[in-house]
Design an enzyme around this catalytic site. Structure first.
Site, PDB file in Angstrom:
ATOM      1  N   ASP A 154       0.849  -1.193   0.000  1.00 52.89           N
ATOM      2  CA  ASP A 154       0.000   0.000   0.000  1.00 52.89           C
ATOM      3  C   ASP A 154       0.883   1.241   0.000  1.00 52.89           C
ATOM      4  O   ASP A 154       1.747   1.378   0.860  1.00 52.89           O
ATOM      5  CB  ASP A 154      -0.884  -0.043   1.258  1.00 52.89           C
ATOM      6  CG  ASP A 154      -1.666   1.247   1.450  1.00 52.89           C
ATOM      7  OD1 ASP A 154      -1.948   1.930   0.442  1.00 52.89           O
ATOM      8  OD2 ASP A 154      -1.993   1.563   2.610  1.00 52.89           O
TER       9      ASP A 154
ATOM     10  N   ASN B 232      -0.500   4.569  -0.309  1.00 53.64           N
ATOM     11  CA  ASN B 232      -1.158   5.821   0.084  1.00 53.64           C
ATOM     12  C   ASN B 232      -1.838   5.739   1.449  1.00 53.64           C
ATOM     13  O   ASN B 232      -2.649   6.585   1.807  1.00 53.64           O
ATOM     14  CB  ASN B 232      -2.166   6.270  -0.989  1.00 53.64           C
ATOM     15  CG  ASN B 232      -3.314   5.269  -1.136  1.00 53.64           C
ATOM     16  OD1 ASN B 232      -3.242   4.174  -0.571  1.00 53.64           O
ATOM     17  ND2 ASN B 232      -4.349   5.646  -1.851  1.00 53.64           N
TER      18      ASN B 232
ATOM     19  N   ASP C   2      -4.136   3.841   2.721  1.00 49.64           N
ATOM     20  CA  ASP C   2      -5.544   3.476   2.927  1.00 49.64           C
ATOM     21  C   ASP C   2      -5.700   2.008   3.346  1.00 49.64           C
ATOM     22  O   ASP C   2      -6.818   1.517   3.480  1.00 49.64           O
ATOM     23  CB  ASP C   2      -6.396   3.791   1.684  1.00 49.64           C
ATOM     24  CG  ASP C   2      -6.021   2.923   0.493  1.00 49.64           C
ATOM     25  OD1 ASP C   2      -5.048   2.136   0.592  1.00 49.64           O
ATOM     26  OD2 ASP C   2      -6.687   3.029  -0.563  1.00 49.64           O
TER      27      ASP C   2
ATOM     28  N   ASP D 178      -1.816  -1.410  -3.787  1.00 50.04           N
ATOM     29  CA  ASP D 178      -2.211  -0.687  -4.999  1.00 50.04           C
ATOM     30  C   ASP D 178      -1.187  -0.868  -6.123  1.00 50.04           C
ATOM     31  O   ASP D 178      -0.130  -1.470  -5.920  1.00 50.04           O
ATOM     32  CB  ASP D 178      -2.436   0.799  -4.682  1.00 50.04           C
ATOM     33  CG  ASP D 178      -1.374   1.356  -3.736  1.00 50.04           C
ATOM     34  OD1 ASP D 178      -0.180   1.166  -4.043  1.00 50.04           O
ATOM     35  OD2 ASP D 178      -1.731   1.935  -2.683  1.00 50.04           O
TER      36      ASP D 178
ATOM     37  N   ASP E 221      -5.642 -11.137 -15.024  1.00 51.47           N
ATOM     38  CA  ASP E 221      -6.676 -12.126 -14.732  1.00 51.47           C
ATOM     39  C   ASP E 221      -7.862 -11.854 -15.649  1.00 51.47           C
ATOM     40  O   ASP E 221      -8.270 -10.708 -15.822  1.00 51.47           O
ATOM     41  CB  ASP E 221      -7.112 -11.980 -13.268  1.00 51.47           C
ATOM     42  CG  ASP E 221      -7.313 -13.328 -12.593  1.00 51.47           C
ATOM     43  OD1 ASP E 221      -8.110 -14.124 -13.118  1.00 51.47           O
ATOM     44  OD2 ASP E 221      -6.683 -13.566 -11.549  1.00 51.47           O
TER      45      ASP E 221
ATOM     46  N   ASP F 255      -9.790 -17.277 -15.266  1.00 49.50           N
ATOM     47  CA  ASP F 255     -10.489 -17.719 -14.064  1.00 49.50           C
ATOM     48  C   ASP F 255     -11.556 -18.781 -14.390  1.00 49.50           C
ATOM     49  O   ASP F 255     -12.374 -18.564 -15.289  1.00 49.50           O
ATOM     50  CB  ASP F 255     -11.160 -16.482 -13.456  1.00 49.50           C
ATOM     51  CG  ASP F 255     -11.704 -16.726 -12.075  1.00 49.50           C
ATOM     52  OD1 ASP F 255     -10.919 -17.003 -11.164  1.00 49.50           O
ATOM     53  OD2 ASP F 255     -12.937 -16.640 -11.911  1.00 49.50           O
TER      54      ASP F 255
ATOM     55  N   GLU G 165      -7.346 -21.737 -15.385  1.00 41.59           N
ATOM     56  CA  GLU G 165      -7.554 -22.367 -14.076  1.00 41.59           C
ATOM     57  C   GLU G 165      -8.507 -23.538 -14.266  1.00 41.59           C
ATOM     58  O   GLU G 165      -9.635 -23.362 -14.692  1.00 41.59           O
ATOM     59  CB  GLU G 165      -8.156 -21.357 -13.097  1.00 41.59           C
ATOM     60  CG  GLU G 165      -8.321 -21.936 -11.702  1.00 41.59           C
ATOM     61  CD  GLU G 165      -9.268 -21.137 -10.798  1.00 41.59           C
ATOM     62  OE1 GLU G 165      -9.148 -21.255  -9.582  1.00 41.59           O
ATOM     63  OE2 GLU G 165     -10.144 -20.411 -11.323  1.00 41.59           O
TER      64      GLU G 165
ATOM     65  N   HIS H 241      -3.877 -17.536  -4.229  1.00 42.12           N
ATOM     66  CA  HIS H 241      -4.696 -16.744  -3.298  1.00 42.12           C
ATOM     67  C   HIS H 241      -5.918 -17.511  -2.785  1.00 42.12           C
ATOM     68  O   HIS H 241      -6.692 -16.967  -2.012  1.00 42.12           O
ATOM     69  CB  HIS H 241      -5.146 -15.470  -4.012  1.00 42.12           C
ATOM     70  CG  HIS H 241      -6.026 -15.768  -5.188  1.00 42.12           C
ATOM     71  ND1 HIS H 241      -5.553 -16.432  -6.318  1.00 42.12           N
ATOM     72  CD2 HIS H 241      -7.333 -15.552  -5.404  1.00 42.12           C
ATOM     73  CE1 HIS H 241      -6.551 -16.596  -7.164  1.00 42.12           C
ATOM     74  NE2 HIS H 241      -7.636 -16.064  -6.637  1.00 42.12           N
ATOM     75  N   ASP H 242      -6.117 -18.724  -3.240  1.00 41.48           N
ATOM     76  CA  ASP H 242      -7.271 -19.531  -2.809  1.00 41.48           C
ATOM     77  C   ASP H 242      -6.875 -20.681  -1.889  1.00 41.48           C
ATOM     78  O   ASP H 242      -7.740 -21.465  -1.475  1.00 41.48           O
ATOM     79  CB  ASP H 242      -7.974 -20.154  -4.027  1.00 41.48           C
ATOM     80  CG  ASP H 242      -8.574 -19.124  -4.961  1.00 41.48           C
ATOM     81  OD1 ASP H 242      -9.001 -18.056  -4.476  1.00 41.48           O
ATOM     82  OD2 ASP H 242      -8.621 -19.389  -6.175  1.00 41.48           O
TER      83      ASP H 242
HETATM   84  C1  GLC Z   1     -11.336 -18.638  -9.008  1.00 38.83           C
HETATM   85  C2  GLC Z   1     -10.555 -17.610  -8.240  1.00 38.83           C
HETATM   86  C3  GLC Z   1     -11.221 -17.392  -6.923  1.00 38.83           C
HETATM   87  C4  GLC Z   1     -12.615 -16.895  -7.163  1.00 38.83           C
HETATM   88  C5  GLC Z   1     -13.399 -17.817  -8.092  1.00 38.83           C
HETATM   89  C6  GLC Z   1     -14.611 -17.131  -8.630  1.00 38.83           C
HETATM   90  O1  GLC Z   1     -11.302 -19.889  -8.412  1.00 38.83           O
HETATM   91  O2  GLC Z   1      -9.219 -17.986  -8.143  1.00 38.83           O
HETATM   92  O3  GLC Z   1     -10.507 -16.509  -6.097  1.00 38.83           O
HETATM   93  O4  GLC Z   1     -13.306 -16.786  -5.949  1.00 38.83           O
HETATM   94  O5  GLC Z   1     -12.646 -18.203  -9.205  1.00 38.83           O
HETATM   95  O6  GLC Z   1     -14.244 -16.115  -9.513  1.00 38.83           O
HETATM   96 CA    CA Z   2      -3.545   1.908  -1.221  1.00 44.70          CA
END
Ligand code: GLC
Ligand code: CA
Length: 583
Positions: free
Chosen positions: A22, A24, A26, A30, A99, A211, A269, A343-344
Site C-alpha cells: 500500500d 497511500n 488506505d 495498490d 486475470d 479464471d 484455471e 490466493h485460494d
Molecule cells: C477462481 C478464483 C477465486 C474466485 C473464483 C470465482 O477460483 O481464483 O478466487 O473466488 O474463481 O471467480
Molecule cells: Ca492503497
C-alpha cells in the site's frame, strides 16, 4: 514442442494486489505498490507477473466480481497507474499477465443491471435464466416463488440460483449471488469478451490467466445432479466443467483474439481436470491455451469433506504419482505449470512442512520449492512464498474477510458444528491464509501499510519478512533467488524431461532432468521431518562424488550433509559436471 516460447522459460510471480504493498496509507495494496517493487521482483529472478483482478468491482469476492472490465478499481489506482506499471515492466523486460474473469461478472455490471429489468432487454440473454422447477414460462406476478430449477450448489454455499422478481426468473451463479454466470451460448457475449481482451492486449499486456475457464459451458438441460448425503444443494462438476463446448469456445477465442497476438500466453484455471482432459486444453495443435493450472496435487491432504474439512495425513508416494502423471502426461504434448499455492489455498509450508521454529520453517519452505519448482514447466511463485509465509490463526471469525470462509463458517455452525471446531477448520483451510499482507520488514504492519490494513497481518511478521529472509544466508528468500536464477541460466531446467528416481520412497523426492544429448541434473529432497537413508542410484552417487552441488539446504557451511543419509527437509541439487564447467 517446437521452438521454446518465452513463457516456457519464464519465472512467474503471482500478485494479490490488495495485500502486496500500500503506497497511500488506505490499508489496501495498490498498483503504485507493485511498480515500486519491480526491482525487488527482478532481483528475485522474476520475468513475468500474474496480477489478480484490479478491475472495478464491488468486491463481494475481492475483485472476482467485475463491474467494469475497462476500468481500474479506484482503490488500486487509475488507468494511468496501470499504463505506468506496464511501461516500467517493459523497461525491465518483464511481462504482465492479467486475470480474465469471464465465467461471470458482477451483478452490478451494466449488462446485468439491464438484463435483470426485463426479459426483452437485449442484455437479458447475456445470463442464464430459468423460470423455476418444472416451468417453461415465468409464473404470474404475485404468485408464490417457485422452487429453484435444480439442486446445483454454489461454490460459496447454498443454491446456485437466485430469484429475480422483476422477470420472475432465477439466474445461475456458480459462485456468489453477486457473480451471475455469463451465457457463453450467446455470440454477443463472446464478442464483447473478445473486444475487451483485445483492449488489454493492445495496451501491451502479455496474456491472461483465465479464471474458472473450464466452467463456461453448462449442460443446457440444467438437470438435477444425483443427491449426496441428504444435501439439499449438491456440487457435481460434470454438468458444467470441461464440456465439449468449452473447447469450442476456446478455439474460437484463439482464432478471433489470441492468434492475432502470437507472443501472448494464456493459462487456464482448471479445477476437476484429469490429465487426459488437460492435454486437450494445451496441446499446441488444438489451439486453445498455453498452459493450465491443474489442482490434483493441492487436494493431497483434503479430508472427506473436501477443502473445508480437517486435513488428513498425506502420503508422499501418492503425491509423487500425481506429479508424475502430469510430468509424463504432458511431456511432448503440452506445457506444465508448477506451483504450490495461490490466493485460494492455505500456505503449502503449513501443509507439508513444519512451521514452528525458524530453522525447520526455513528448511521446509526450501524443500517444498525444490520439490515442485524444478520439474518441467513454468514456475509460479505466489507472493510471500519466497519468504516462507505461513498460515494465520486469527482468534476470532470477525478477523476474516473472505466470502468463502465466512459462508463456510456460518453454514457449519448453523449445521451444529461448534464454533471452535469450525474456527479450527478455518485456521487450516481458509483462503485468507494466503491473503494476509505481504511481510516486507519487521516495522509496523510489516511495512505493508502506514494505515490500517484491510485484513490484519500474520502476527509472525516481525520474524518472517523480506528483510530477514534475504539478509540471512539461510533465509528462504536467499534460496528462492538462487533457485530461480539457476532455472533461468541453464536450458536443461526448461527442456529436460523429468524422471522420478524414487517413486516408492516414503520420504524422498528425487528426480533427474535429462536432455537428449545426455546431459542431466538431479534434484534430491527429503520432504519429511525425519532423517532418512536410501539406496542412492549409481549415476547419482557418481555425480555426487565427481560433480558439483548447484543448490543445497542446509549448505555444507551450516551443517555436514551427505546424499546417503539425508537430514529432515534437506535439499541437494547436483550436476555431474565439476563446478565451473558449463553444460
Ligand atoms: C477462481 C478464483 C477465486 C474466485 C473464483 C470465482 O477460483 O481464483 O478466487 O473466488 O474463481 O471467480
Ligand atoms: Ca492503497
Amino acid at each position: 514442442m517446437g521452438m521454446t516460447q518465452w513463457w516456457q522459460q519464464a519465472n512467474f510471480y503471482q500478485i494479490y494486489p490488495r495485500s502486496f504493498l500500500d503506497t497511500n496509507g488506505d490499508g489496501i495494496g495498490d498498483l503504485k505498490g507493485i511498480t515500486r517493487k519491480l526491482d525487488y521482483l527482478k532481483d528475485l529472478g522474476i520475468d513475468a507477473i500474474w496480477l489478480c483482478p484490479v478491475y472495478d468491482s464491488p468486491n463481494d469476492d475481492n475483485g472476482y466480481d467485475i463491474r467494469d472490465y475497462y476500468r481500474v478499481h479506484q482503490e488500486f489506482g487509475s488507468m494511468k497507474d496501470m499504463d505506468h506499471l506496464i511501461a516500467e515492466m517493459n523497461a525491465r523486460n518483464m511481462k504482465l499477465v492479467m486475470d480474465l474473469v469471464v465465467n461471470h461478472c458482477s451483478d452490478e455490471h451494466e449488462w446485468f443491471q439491464k438484463a435483470r429489468v426485463s426479459r426483452d432487454d437485449p442484455y437479458h440473454d447475456y445470463f442464464i435464466w430459468h423460470p423455476g422447477r418444472n416451468l417453461d414460462e415465468p409464473s404470474a406476478p404475485g404468485s408464490p416463488i417457485p422452487p429453484e430449477p435444480n439442486n446445483w450448489a454454489s461454490h460459496f454455499r447454498g443454491s446456485a440460483w437466485e430469484w429475480n422478481e422483476a422477470t420472475r426468473e432465477y439466474y445461475l451463479h456458480l459462485f456468489s449471488r453477486k457473480q451471475p454466470d455469463l451465457n457463453w451460448e450467446n455470440p454477443a457475449v463472446r464478442q464483447d469478451i473478445y473486444k475487451m481482451m483485445r483492449f488489454w492486449l493492445d495496451k501491451g499486456i502479455a496474456g491472461f490467466r483465465m479464471d474458472v475457464i473450464n466452467y463456461i459451458s453448462k449442460d443446457p438441460d440444467l438437470p438435477d445432479v444425483p443427491a449426496r448425503d441428504g444435501q439439499r444443494y449438491v456440487h457435481d462438476s460434470r454438468y458444467y466443467a470441461n464440456r465439449e463446448r468449452t473447447h469450442e469456445h476456446l478455439q474460437e477465442m484463439h482464432r478471433e483474439v489470441l492468434s492475432k497476438y502470437p507472443e501472448c500466453m494464456t493459462i487456464g484455471e482448471m479445477h476437476q481436470t484429469p490429465v487426459d482432459e488437460g492435454i486437450r486444453y494445451v496441446h499446441p495443435d488444438r489451439r486453445e491455451l498455453s498452459m493450465i493450472f491443474q489442482f490434483e496435487h493441492l487436494g493431497i491432504d483434503n479430508g472427506p469433506g473436501g477443502k473445508y474439512d480437517l486435513p488428513v495425513s498425506w502420503d508422499l508416494p501418492r503425491l509423487k504419482q500425481t506429479l508424475r502423471t502430469w510430468q509424463e502426461g504432458l511431456s511432448g504434448k503440452g506445457w506444465n505449470s508448477l506451483y504450490t499455492g495461490n490466493h485460494d489455498q492455505p500456505r503449502m509450508v503449513s501443509r507439508l512442512g513444519v512451521t514452528d521454529g525458524k530453522k525447520m520453517r526455513r528448511r521446509s519452505a526450501k524443500a517444498i520449492a525444490a520439490s515442485f519448482l524444478l520439474m518441467q514447466g513454468s514456475p509460479f511463485v505466489y507472493q510471500g512464498e519466497e519468504i516462507g509465509m505461513t498460515n494465520v490463526a486469527f482468534p476470532d471469525i470477525d478477523s476474516y474477510r473472505d466470502i468463502e470462509t465466512l459462508n463456510y463458517y456460518r453454514e457449519a455452525v448453523s449445521n451444529g458444528l461448534s464454533e471452535s471446531k469450525a474456527l479450527r477448520v478455518v485456521h487450516l483451510r481458509s483462503r485468507d491464509n494466503a491473503r494476509t499482507p505481504m511481510q516486507w520488514s519487521p516495522d509496523a504492519h510489516g511495512g505493508f501499510t502506514t494505515g490500517v490494513p484491510w485484513i490484519s497481518l500474520n502476527p509472525n511478521y516481525p520474524d518472517i519478512n523480506v528483510r530477514n529472509e534475504s539478509r540471512e544466508s539461510d533465509g528462504v528468500h536467499t534460496f528462492y533467488r538462487s533457485l530461480l536464477h539457476m532455472r533461468r541460466n541453464d536450458p536443461i531446467w526448461t527442456q529436460g524431461t523429468c524422471e522420478d528416481l524414487a517413486p516408492e520412497h516414503p520420504q524422498i523426492i528425487a528426480y533427474a532432468r535429462r536432455m537428449e544429448d545426455g546431459s542431466v541434473v538431479y534434484v534430491v529432497v527429503n520432504l519429511s521431518t525425519r532423517d532418512t537413508s536410501w539406496d542412492v542410484p549409481a549415476e547419482l552417487a557418481d555425480a555426487c562424488a565427481n560433480g558439483s552441488v548447484l543448490l543445497a539446504s542446509p549448505t555444507s557451511s551450516e551443517e555436514e550433509t551427505s546424499l546417503t543419509k539425508l537430514l529432515p527437509m534437506q535439499v541437494m541439487v547436483i550436476s555431474p559436471l565439476p563446478s565451473g564447467s558449463t553444460s
